[in-house]
Design an enzyme around this catalytic site. Structure first.
Site, PDB file in Angstrom:
ATOM      1  N   ILE A   1      50.594 -56.810  42.802  1.00  0.00           N
ATOM      2  CA  ILE A   1      49.572 -56.471  41.811  1.00  0.00           C
ATOM      3  C   ILE A   1      48.907 -55.209  42.345  1.00  0.00           C
ATOM      4  O   ILE A   1      48.155 -55.264  43.315  1.00  0.00           O
ATOM      5  CB  ILE A   1      48.567 -57.616  41.622  1.00  0.00           C
ATOM      6  CG1 ILE A   1      49.290 -58.847  41.061  1.00  0.00           C
ATOM      7  CG2 ILE A   1      47.438 -57.190  40.692  1.00  0.00           C
ATOM      8  CD1 ILE A   1      48.413 -60.048  40.887  1.00  0.00           C
ATOM      9  N   PRO A   2      49.196 -54.044  41.751  1.00  0.00           N
ATOM     10  CA  PRO A   2      48.975 -52.765  42.434  1.00  0.00           C
ATOM     11  C   PRO A   2      47.544 -52.240  42.364  1.00  0.00           C
ATOM     12  O   PRO A   2      47.264 -51.214  41.741  1.00  0.00           O
ATOM     13  CB  PRO A   2      49.951 -51.831  41.710  1.00  0.00           C
ATOM     14  CG  PRO A   2      50.011 -52.381  40.318  1.00  0.00           C
ATOM     15  CD  PRO A   2      49.923 -53.883  40.483  1.00  0.00           C
ATOM     16  N   CYS A   3      46.637 -52.916  43.048  1.00  0.00           N
ATOM     17  CA  CYS A   3      45.259 -52.433  43.105  1.00  0.00           C
ATOM     18  C   CYS A   3      45.171 -51.105  43.847  1.00  0.00           C
ATOM     19  O   CYS A   3      44.187 -50.370  43.684  1.00  0.00           O
ATOM     20  CB  CYS A   3      44.346 -53.479  43.737  1.00  0.00           C
ATOM     21  SG  CYS A   3      44.867 -54.076  45.348  1.00  0.00           S
ATOM     22  N   HIS A   4      46.205 -50.762  44.636  1.00  0.00           N
ATOM     23  CA  HIS A   4      46.197 -49.486  45.351  1.00  0.00           C
ATOM     24  C   HIS A   4      46.319 -48.302  44.404  1.00  0.00           C
ATOM     25  O   HIS A   4      46.022 -47.167  44.787  1.00  0.00           O
ATOM     26  CB  HIS A   4      47.326 -49.448  46.385  1.00  0.00           C
ATOM     27  CG  HIS A   4      48.702 -49.593  45.812  1.00  0.00           C
ATOM     28  ND1 HIS A   4      49.230 -50.818  45.462  1.00  0.00           N
ATOM     29  CD2 HIS A   4      49.658 -48.670  45.508  1.00  0.00           C
ATOM     30  CE1 HIS A   4      50.451 -50.645  44.985  1.00  0.00           C
ATOM     31  NE2 HIS A   4      50.729 -49.357  44.996  1.00  0.00           N
TER      32      HIS A   4
END
Length: 289
Positions: free
Chosen positions: A246-249
């Site tokens: 889950i690409p919070c970056h």
């Protein structure tokens, strides 16, 4: 896990720390190599093997101008219709992800007797612990040297029974970070998330950001239909329990600054540069001239 597995990433993050601070000075290869106590030849080879591009090209992906350009291009967030709670099954980005969500109260009622099976694995961004419940991925947490995986897992899922069985969750690790030379399975990655309806909506919105692209906190807030909630969006993003998948970056400040990251700002920059290089090689972001 062999601690030498993380050696390349440890050296890369040292170089990224220097690059991110001095990119306007255009540090030379010799300067970067000296920062990590390697010869120029060894550093250039190590960095290029990891990133797929030279340190000079990688530094372009860490500039403020590049980040602003990505924000102006915009990730295709607004084209998705989000419902309160869960959005069901679908191909949300380059990974297949099937989300199931439970509130803390629901888990407390139904979680008795459940086990969280976990293992520690290596990735391009260092070691991480992966935990699964009933075959569904529940935790990806990147590790620093002093961190204790069982403590991390029990904090994320209080009261659950832990079972250290890496072989039982290897198939999930292979779906998130496929081995070099292999392709990712087309089977959906089943993910079990414990959070509020608002958090689930935010985490689902993150899945709409394609690899190599960036979005701002404001863009995420607009995408979920709550444009005034950018601060709450930031809090939800910071509590994402499943790193990278889950690409919070991929969420940065609207000014173009990368901002902080739960697993370290250097790791965030490494992820963004690594993804931009991969997409650039496919012709989607920037050519490697």
């Amino acid at each position: 896990m062999n601690t030498t597995d993380s050696y390349p990433f440890l050296k890369i993050t040292q170089a990224i720390d220097h690059l991110s601070t001095h990119f306007r000075d255009q540090p030379s290869l010799a300067d970067l190599a000296s920062q990590v106590n390697l010869s120029e030849f060894h550093f250039q080879r190590l960095f290029t093997e990891w990133a797929g591009v030279s340190p000079k090209k990688f530094s372009q992906y860490l500039t403020l101008d590049y980040a602003k350009q990505q924000l102006r291009n915009g990730a295709p967030l607004a084209d998705a219709a989000y419902e309160a709670g869960l959005s069901g099954t679908g191909r949300l980005h380059d990974l297949f992800v099937r989300i199931e969500g439970v509130t803390p109260g629901q888990f407390k009622q139904a979680g008795a007797g459940l086990s969280l099976v976990y293992g520690v694995f290596n990735s391009p961004f260092g070691a991480y612990v992966l935990g699964a419940i009933t075959g569904k991925l529940a935790v990806i947490h990147f590790l620093d040297d002093a961190e204790n995986p069982p403590a991390i897992l029990t904090a994320a899922w209080p009261g659950i029974t832990l079972r250290h069985e890496p072989a039982a969750v290897q198939f999930l690790a292979d779906q998130v970070f496929p081995a070099t030379g292999t392709t990712r399975s087309a089977e959906p990655v089943p993910v079990l998330l414990r959070g509020s309806a608002f958090q689930l909506k935010v985490w689902e919105a993150l899945l709409k950001i394609p690899e190599g692209r960036l979005a701002s906190y404001d863009q995420i807030a607009n995408a979920i239909g709550q444009p005034a909630a950018s601060r709450a969006v930031g809090t939800a993003i910071g509590s994402n329990p499943v790193g990278y998948l889950i690409p919070c970056h991929r969420v940065i400040k609207k000014t173009g600054l990368f901002g902080g990251y739960r697993w370290g700002s250097s790791r965030k920059q490494a992820m963004l540069g690594w993804e931009a290089a991969r997409v650039g090689q496919r012709g989607g972001v920037m050519s490697d001239e």
